[in-house]
Design an enzyme around this catalytic site. Structure first.
Site, PDB file in Angstrom:
ATOM      1  N   ASP A  71       0.841  -1.191   0.000  1.00 57.39           N
ATOM      2  CA  ASP A  71       0.000   0.000   0.000  1.00 57.39           C
ATOM      3  C   ASP A  71       0.884   1.252   0.000  1.00 57.39           C
ATOM      4  O   ASP A  71       1.642   1.478   0.936  1.00 57.39           O
ATOM      5  CB  ASP A  71      -0.883  -0.049   1.249  1.00 57.39           C
ATOM      6  CG  ASP A  71      -1.857   1.105   1.285  1.00 57.39           C
ATOM      7  OD1 ASP A  71      -2.360   1.439   0.217  1.00 57.39           O
ATOM      8  OD2 ASP A  71      -2.076   1.663   2.363  1.00 57.39           O
ATOM      9  N   THR A 104      -3.218   5.033  -4.045  1.00 51.29           N
ATOM     10  CA  THR A 104      -2.222   5.843  -3.358  1.00 51.29           C
ATOM     11  C   THR A 104      -0.857   5.715  -4.017  1.00 51.29           C
ATOM     12  O   THR A 104      -0.071   6.647  -3.978  1.00 51.29           O
ATOM     13  CB  THR A 104      -2.118   5.432  -1.886  1.00 51.29           C
ATOM     14  OG1 THR A 104      -2.003   4.029  -1.814  1.00 51.29           O
ATOM     15  CG2 THR A 104      -3.319   5.876  -1.123  1.00 51.29           C
ATOM     16  N   THR A 105      -0.582   4.560  -4.601  1.00 51.68           N
ATOM     17  CA  THR A 105       0.683   4.413  -5.316  1.00 51.68           C
ATOM     18  C   THR A 105       0.606   5.133  -6.650  1.00 51.68           C
ATOM     19  O   THR A 105       1.521   5.858  -7.037  1.00 51.68           O
ATOM     20  CB  THR A 105       0.995   2.929  -5.557  1.00 51.68           C
ATOM     21  OG1 THR A 105       0.716   2.209  -4.376  1.00 51.68           O
ATOM     22  CG2 THR A 105       2.422   2.731  -5.943  1.00 51.68           C
ATOM     23  N   ASP A 406      -8.791  -0.581   1.766  1.00 54.64           N
ATOM     24  CA  ASP A 406      -8.774  -0.027   0.415  1.00 54.64           C
ATOM     25  C   ASP A 406     -10.022  -0.446  -0.351  1.00 54.64           C
ATOM     26  O   ASP A 406     -10.657   0.359  -1.033  1.00 54.64           O
ATOM     27  CB  ASP A 406      -7.530  -0.507  -0.347  1.00 54.64           C
ATOM     28  CG  ASP A 406      -6.309   0.313   0.028  1.00 54.64           C
ATOM     29  OD1 ASP A 406      -6.428   1.145   0.939  1.00 54.64           O
ATOM     30  OD2 ASP A 406      -5.256   0.113  -0.592  1.00 54.64           O
TER      31      ASP A 406
END
Lengths: 538, 527
Positions: A71, A104-105, A406
Site C-alpha cells: 500500500d 495511493t501508489t 482499500d
C-alpha cells in the site's frame, strides 16, 4: 547576519532596476531542481509496487516492528522523509488515501512522472508558471476525458461493485482471496448506507477486528458485534447466552471510591470482619439490581481510576448467570451502543430495562489460539457491521486489514460517485492520446507543455507492464495503436500478459479514484514547481 | 586610540558609511527574498522549520515569510515590522510594502554614493510621497452609492488579491465566498464572526460558505442528533467532579457503607449541578471541559444535546454568534444569557462528522469550509483567504478603489516625475529616484511572470503619457492591457498604506548613521 541575507546580498547590489531580468537565477533553478529530484526519488521508491504484479516492501521501523505492505500510503507514511518537497509527495499520497482510499501508489508515480517531464520543460527555458498553468488546464481536460470514458453504475448492480473491489484487491498480498474479500467489502459498505442519505458512507461504521490464527480464508462478515476479548471466566460464569439482554455500563462494580481522598479507619479486629462483609453486601446489592432488570450480558467500560470489576463482583455476577465482557474502551462505546441500539448506563441508579439492548445469541467462540465474543441476531440493529479478519501471522493480518480498507474505500467511492472506469492502464493511455491530440490544437508554450505531460501519463501502463515482467515499450506502443484505432477500453491484461478489452476482463475501478489521482497529482506538482526557495526558519 | 572604551566588551559600533551600508544591504536583501513572490505569477517559498518536527510551510504570503525569518540586521528588522503592521492594518500588500521600501533604499544608496546628503534625500522623498498620495486621492473611484457596482468592485478586488495566491485557479469561486462573507458582516471589521474550518480531502473547488456556525466536535452518546429552536448554554465548568479544592482534604470513615455514601453524595452533587443546568430551560449544553459519562447520561435522559471539550476558541466564538454568554455558575438561571439558534444538526464533511448550528442569533456569522489536497494547501489557502477577507472588510468601510496591475504605480511615477522637473535643487534627484522606485514594482511583476520587463515598462510609460489611460500590465496575455476591462482592482486603503509606510520605513533607515550593537546579556550558568 542571517544566512539568507548574506547569500543574496551580492546579487542585491549588482542588480539595478533595469537589468533585473538578467539577474543570475542559478540558485533558484538549483532549488527547484533539487526539489524535483527529491520528489522523484520518493516516487521511484514506490514505483515497483504498482499493479497486480507489483512487489511488496518490507519496512523495519525504528522500534523494530516489521511491516510488509504493498500500500503506497503506508510505505510513504513509514519512510520518514525529511526533504520538504519529498514530504509533499508523502502528503499527496495521504490525501489520496483520504479522498479515495485507493490509488495511493498511482498518484505518487503519476506525480513523479509529471515532475520528470516538467524538469525537461524547465531546462528548455519555459517559465515555471507557464508550465504550472498548462498543467492546470491539462488536469481539467483530463478529468473531462475520464468522465466521458466512465460507465454509469447502479448500486443494485452488485456484480460491478464486486468487480471493482476485486481490482483493488488484486494488487495486494491477499489477491488470491479477492473472490472472498471483494463481496465482503461490498456487503459491508452497502449494509451501512443509510437510505435517508444514500450518498454518505461513514467507514467508521464498519469495524474490522483482527484475530491471529486460521487463514485469510476464514475471514468473515459478522452481522452483529465481535469483541477481541475473552468472556470473563474468573468465577465460571456463562459463556453462551441466548435471548440476551445486554447492558453497556460505564460505572464500576467494585468497592466504592470517592473523588476526595478517603481512608477507612479500623480500630479493632471485629471491625475488619464487618468491613469485609459490608464490601460483599455492597457489591451483592449492585449485582441484584442488575439482575432485577433481567439483564444477562454486561459490557463494562474500562476505568483508569479504579478496578472496573473485582474478583468478588465477577463471582457474584457469575452466580447471577450474567456474562461479563470487561475492559471495553471508551471510544468503542458509541459504536457498540449504535449497533446494539441501546444506551450506555453511567450509574447503577439509572439501570433500567429500557436502556438494554437485545440479541438472540451472545457467545464466546474460540478461534485459533484465542477467543472472541460474538453477539449475533441483534434486535433493531443499527447500521453497522463488523468484519473479522483472520490470518496465519500478524503481518498477513495487518496487510489484509489494509487491503480490506482499500476495498471498502473503493466501494464507498462508488456509492458517492456512481461511475466506473476501466483499469489496466486504459484510462491513462486514452488520456495521453486525447491530450496529445489536443496539444496540436493549442498554440505556443502551452501546446509544448501539454504534449510533454500527455506523454508523462503513459508512465502508468509502462510501469504496470514493467512490473508484470512484460516488455514495456512493446506494450505501450501497442496500447497506443489500439487506442488510436478507437478501442478506448483496451488495457493491459496482466494475467494473460497481453492487451485486451479490459472492461470484458472485469478489471474496473471507481471513476473517483482516477479523477482524484490526476487532480491531486497535478495540484502537488504545480505547488512544487512554484517553489523557488527554501528558507530555514525558527 | 587614545579614547577610553565607551562600550562594554563585545558591544560593537558601526559609524557613518559603514553603518549606512549595513542598513542598505540588509534591507535590500530582505526585499529580495520576498521579491519573487510578488504578482500573479510570483513564486512560492518553502519555509523549513529548524525546530522540532521540522515542519514545512509552503507560502506566497510576504508577512508569513518575513515573520519566520531569522534576522540579525536592524534595518532588515524594520522592514519585517512594517510588513507585520501592514498585515495587521489592512491584511494585504505585505510583500509590496517591503519591496517598495527596498527599492527606495536601493535608489537612495545610489544618491548617497553621489554625495547627496541623506537629509536632502529624505526631504525629496517626502515631497514625492505627498505628491503621489494626492494622485491616488484624485484617481480613486468611489462606488459606494451604487450597490451593484460596489459589489462588482469588491469581486474585482478579491480576485486581484487572490490571483497572486494558491487560490488563483479558482479565484472566482473564492472571491465570491469572501465577498459574501464580508457583506454579511454589514460593515463591521470583526473577522472573528467568519470562521474558517479546514478539512483535508476533496479539492479547493469543493470549499463552500455556510451560513451559521460549525463546531468540530461530537455529540454525546445517546443524545438527540438534531434540535430545532435550540436554546444553548455555553459554559466553562468542570463536569467531571466538584472537588473540595483544599490541599490535603480527606475524609475519614469507619465503614464501607460510609464510603459508598460519600460516593453517592458526590454523584448527587453532580446530579444537582446537572439539574441546575437543565433548569435553565436549555436543550443544548456546550462545555469547554470534559463531560464525564455520568453527567452525559443525565443530559441524554433529559433529551439535552451536550457537547464536551469544545476548545476555547470554539466556545468564545459560539457564544459570540449565538448571542449567549459563557457561564460557569448555574445558581441564577435568570442572569445567564442563553444563546439561540434555529437548528443544530450533525453534518458530514469529508470523513468527519461536525456539528452545525444554523439560523444563529448574530446573522453576520458564517463559516467557510476549506477543502484541499493536503494540509499545506489548506494552510496556504487559509492565509490567502484571510488576506482577501481583510482587504474586503477594509474596503467596505473605505470604498475607494484603484485599478491594479501596476497602474497606480505608473500614475504616481508620472506625477512624481513632473514634480521633479518643477523642483529646483538637489531634491529633484531624490524625487526622480522615488519615481524610479515606484516603477520597480511593475518591473518586478513583469519579471516574475517571465516577461520582458524593459520592453513592457517603456510601453506602459508611453501609454501613461496620454491622459486618462487605464493601462497596466496584463500578466496573463503578457502585454499592456486595459485594467478596467480586465477587472483588476485594488483597494485604495491598501495602496495608500503601502506608499506611506514604505516611505516612512525608508526614511527611518536613511536617517541612521550609527549602529550600536549592545553586548548580549550573559546567561547565568544554571547548572
Amino acid at each position: 547576519m542571517a544566512a539568507a541575507v548574506t547569500t543574496s546580498a551580492p546579487t542585491a547590489r549588482a542588480s539595478s532596476f533595469n537589468t533585473e531580468s538578467y539577474v543570475d537565477n542559478k540558485r533558484r533553478d538549483d532549488v527547484r531542481q533539487a526539489n524535483i529530484i527529491a520528489a522523484r526519488a520518493v516516487a521511484d521508491a514506490v514505483r515497483t509496487s504498482l499493479g497486480p504484479k507489483g512487489m511488496d516492501k518490507m519496512i523495519a521501523s525504528a522500534s523494530g516492528e516489521v511491516i510488509i505492505t504493498n500500500d503506497g500510503a503506508t510505505i510513504l507514511n513509514k519512510m520518514e522523509v525529511l526533504q520538504p518537497a519529498a514530504k509533499m509527495l508523502v502528503d499527496l499520497s495521504r490525501s489520496q488515501d483520504a479522498a479515495a482510499g485507493d490509488g495511493t501508489t498511482t498518484v505518487v508515480v503519476l506525480a513523479g512522472s509529471l515532475l520528470r517531464h516538467s524538469l525537461s520543460l524547465l531546462s528548455a527555458g519555459i517559465h515555471p508558471t507557464v508550465v504550472s498553468d498548462a498543467l492546470h488546464r491539462l488536469s481539467l481536460r483530463a478529468v473531462d476525458i475520464l468522465h466521458r470514458m466512465a460507465v454509469p453504475l447502479d448500486l443494485s448492480d452488485r456484480d460491478s461493485l464486486v468487480k471493482s473491489a476485486a481490482t483493488s484487491l488484486n494488487s495486494k498480498v491477499v489477491s488470491q482471496y479477492s473472490s472472498l474479500l471483494a463481496p465482503m467489502a461490498v456487503d459491508a459498505v452497502l449494509s451501512v448506507v443509510d437510505p435517508a442519505h444514500p450518498d454518505l458512507v461513514d467507514l467508521r461504521d464498519v469495524k474490522i477486528v483482527k484475530k491471529l490464527g486460521g487463514t485469510v480464508d476464514d475471514t468473515e462478515l459478522v452481522k452483529g458485534l465481535v469483541f477481541d476479548k475473552k468472556v470473563s471466566h474468573a468465577a465460571g460464569g456463562p459463556t453462551r447466552v441466548e435471548n440476551a439482554k445486554i447492558a453497556v455500563i460505564q460505572f464500576q462494580i467494585s468497592p466504592p471510591k470517592t473523588d476526595i481522598e478517603q481512608s477507612i479507619v479500623v480500630s479493632d479486629y471485629t471491625q475488619m470482619d464487618r468491613i469485609l462483609r459490608e464490601e460483599r453486601n455492597y457489591i451483592l446489592g449492585m449485582v441484584k439490581k442488575i439482575k432485577a432488570t433481567g439483564c444477562n450480558v454486561l459490557l463494562i467500560q474500562k476505568s483508569i481510576l479504579r478496578d472496573a470489576v473485582t474478583d468478588l463482583s465477577l463471582h457474584y455476577l457469575a452466580k447471577a448467570k450474567i456474562l461479563v465482557v470487561k475492559d471495553v474502551e471508551r471510544d468503542e462505546i458509541e459504536f457498540i451502543t449504535k449497533t446494539l441500539n441501546c444506551l450506555p448506563i453511567a450509574n447503577i441508579e439509572h439501570f433500567r430495562e429500557d436502556k438494554l439492548g437485545f440479541a438472540d445469541l451472545v457467545e464466546e467462540v474460540s478461534v485459533g489460539d484465542g477467543k472472541i465474543v460474538k453477539i449475533t441476531g441483534i434486535k433493531d440493529m443499527g447500521r453497522t457491521t463488523t468484519v473479522l479478519v483472520r490470518g496465519s501471522n500478524q503481518l498477513v493480518i495487518d496487510e489484509a486489514e489494509r487491503s480490506l480498507h482499500d476495498a471498502l474505500c473503493v466501494v464507498r467511492c462508488l456509492v458517492n460517485k456512481r461511475f466506473l472506469i476501466a483499469g489496466g492502464g486504459a484510462p491513462e493511455i486514452e488520456m495521453s492520446r486525447q491530450l496529445g491530440a489536443w496539444a496540436k490544437e493549442l498554440q505556443g508554450m502551452e501546446s509544448y507543455c501539454v504534449k510533454e505531460f500527455a506523454e508523462a501519463l503513459e508512465v502508468i501502463p509502462y510501469t504496470l507492464a514493467e512490473n508484470a515482467g512484460l516488455n514495456p515499450i512493446a506494450i505501450v506502443t501497442e496500447l497506443r495503436n489500439r487506442h488510436a484505432q478507437g478501442e478506448i477500453n483496451a488495457g493491459i491484461n496482466v494475467r494473460k500478459g497481453q492487451i485486451t478489452d479490459i472492461l470484458e476482463e472485469n478489471v474496473v475501478q471507481p471513476l473517483l479514484v482516477s479523477t482524484s489521482a490526476i487532480t491531486l497529482a497535478t495540484e502537488c506538482v504545480r505547488m512544487i514547481l512554484k517553489i523557488d526557495d527554501i528558507i530555514m526558519v525558527r | 586610540m587614545a579614547v577610553e572604551r565607551l562600550l562594554k566588551d563585545e558591544a560593537t559600533e558601526e559609524k557613518g558609511d559603514r553603518a549606512r551600508m549595513a542598513s542598505f544591504v540588509g534591507a535590500m536583501a530582505i526585499a529580495d527574498v520576498v521579491k519573487t513572490t510578488l504578482g500573479p505569477k510570483g513564486m512560492d517559498k518553502i519555509l523549513q522549520s529548524t525546530g522540532r518536527g521540522r515542519s514545512v510551510t509552503v507560502t506566497n504570503d510576504g508577512a508569513t515569510i518575513l515573520k519566520s525569518l531569522h534576522i540579525d540586521n536592524p534595518a532588515a528588522k524594520v522592514l519585517v515590522d512594517i510588513s507585520k503592521v501592514q498585515d495587521d492594518e489592512v491584511g494585504d500588500g505585505t510583500t509590496s510594502v517591503v519591496v517598495l521600501a527596498g527599492e527606495l533604499l536601493r535608489e537612495a544608496e545610489k544618491l548617497v554614493n553621489a554625495k547627496i546628503h541623506p537629509m536632502t534625500i529624505i526631504a525629496g522623498y517626502r515631497m514625492a510621497a505627498e505628491c503621489a498620495r494626492n494622485v491616488l486621492l484624485q484617481k480613486a473611484m468611489d462606488n459606494k452609492q451604487d450597490p451593484e457596482k460596489f459589489t462588482s468592485d469588491l469581486m474585482n478586488i478579491a480576485m486581484t488579491t487572490l490571483s497572486s495566491k494558491i487560490l488563483s485557479q479558482d479565484k472566482e469561486h473564492f472571491a465570491k465566498l469572501a465577498v459574501d462573507a464580508v457583506l454579511r458582516l454589514k460593515g463591521s471589521t470583526n473577522l472573528d464572526a467568519i470562521q474558517i474550518i479546514k478539512k483535508a480531502g476533496g479539492s479547493l473547488k469543493d470549499s463552500f460558505l455556510d451560513e451559521g456556525f460549525i463546531l468540530d466536535k461530537k455529540i454525546g452518546i445517546g443524545q438527540p442528533k438534531c434540535i430545532e429552536n435550540a436554546k444553548i448554554l455555553v459554559a466553562n465548568t468542570a463536569m467531571d467532579t466538584d472537588k473540595v479544592k483544599i490541599y490535603g482534604a480527606r475524609v475519614r470513615v469507619d465503614s464501607m457503607a460510609r464510603v459508598a455514601e460519600i460516593e453517592g453524595a458526590e454523584k448527587e452533587k453532580m446530579r444537582e449541578k446537572v439539574q441546575k443546568i437543565i433548569a435553565h430551560g436549555i436543550n443544548c449544553f456546550v462545555n469547554r471541559q470534559l463531560i464525564y459519562n455520568f453527567p452525559e447520561e443525565l443530559f441524554a435522559d433529559a433529551g439535552i444535546l451536550a457537547i464536551e471539550h469544545a476548545d476555547f476558541d470554539g466556545i468564545e466564538r459560539l457564544a459570540l454568534v449565538t448571542g449567549g454568554e459563557i457561564a460557569s455558575t448555574f445558581d441564577n438561571p435568570e442572569s445567564v444569557k442563553l444563546g439561540h439558534c434555529k437548528l443544530i444538526e450533525e453534518i458530514m464533511i469529508g470523513e468527519d462528522k461536525l456539528i452545525h448550528f444554523s439560523g444563529v442569533e448574530m446573522g453576520q456569522a458564517c463559516t467557510i469550509v476549506l477543502r484541499g489536497a493536503s494540509s499545506h494547501v489548506l494552510d496556504e489557502a487559509e492565509r490567502s483567504l484571510h488576506d482577501a477577507l481583510c482587504v474586503l472588510s477594509q474596503t467596505v468601510n473605505d470604498s475607494r478603489v484603484l485599478l491594479g496591475g501596476g497602474w497606480p504605480e505608473m500614475l504616481m511615477a508620472k506625477e512624481v516625475d513632473e514634480l521633479a522637473r518643477k523642483t529646483p535643487g538637489k531634491k529633484a534627484h531624490a524625487i526622480e529616484a522615488f519615481s524610479r522606485a515606484l516603477q520597480a514594482i511593475p518591473t518586478i511583476i513583469a519579471d516574475n511572470a517571465g516577461l520582458d520587463s524593459a520592453e513592457l515598462i517603456s510601453q506602459l510609460r508611453a501609454e501613461h503619457h496620454k491622459e486618462r489611460t487605464n493601462a497596466g500590465i496584463d500578466v496573463i496575455s503578457g502585454g499592456v492591457g486595459d485594467m478596467e476591462k480586465l477587472g483588476i482592482s485594488e483597494s485604495f486603503k491598501v495602496k495608500q498604506a503601502v506608499l506611506l509606510s514604505a516611505t516612512e520605513a525608508a526614511e527611518m533607515i536613511l536617517r541612521v548613521d550609527e549602529i550600536i550593537t549592545c553586548a548580549p546579556r550573559k546567561r547565568e550558568d544554571r547548572m
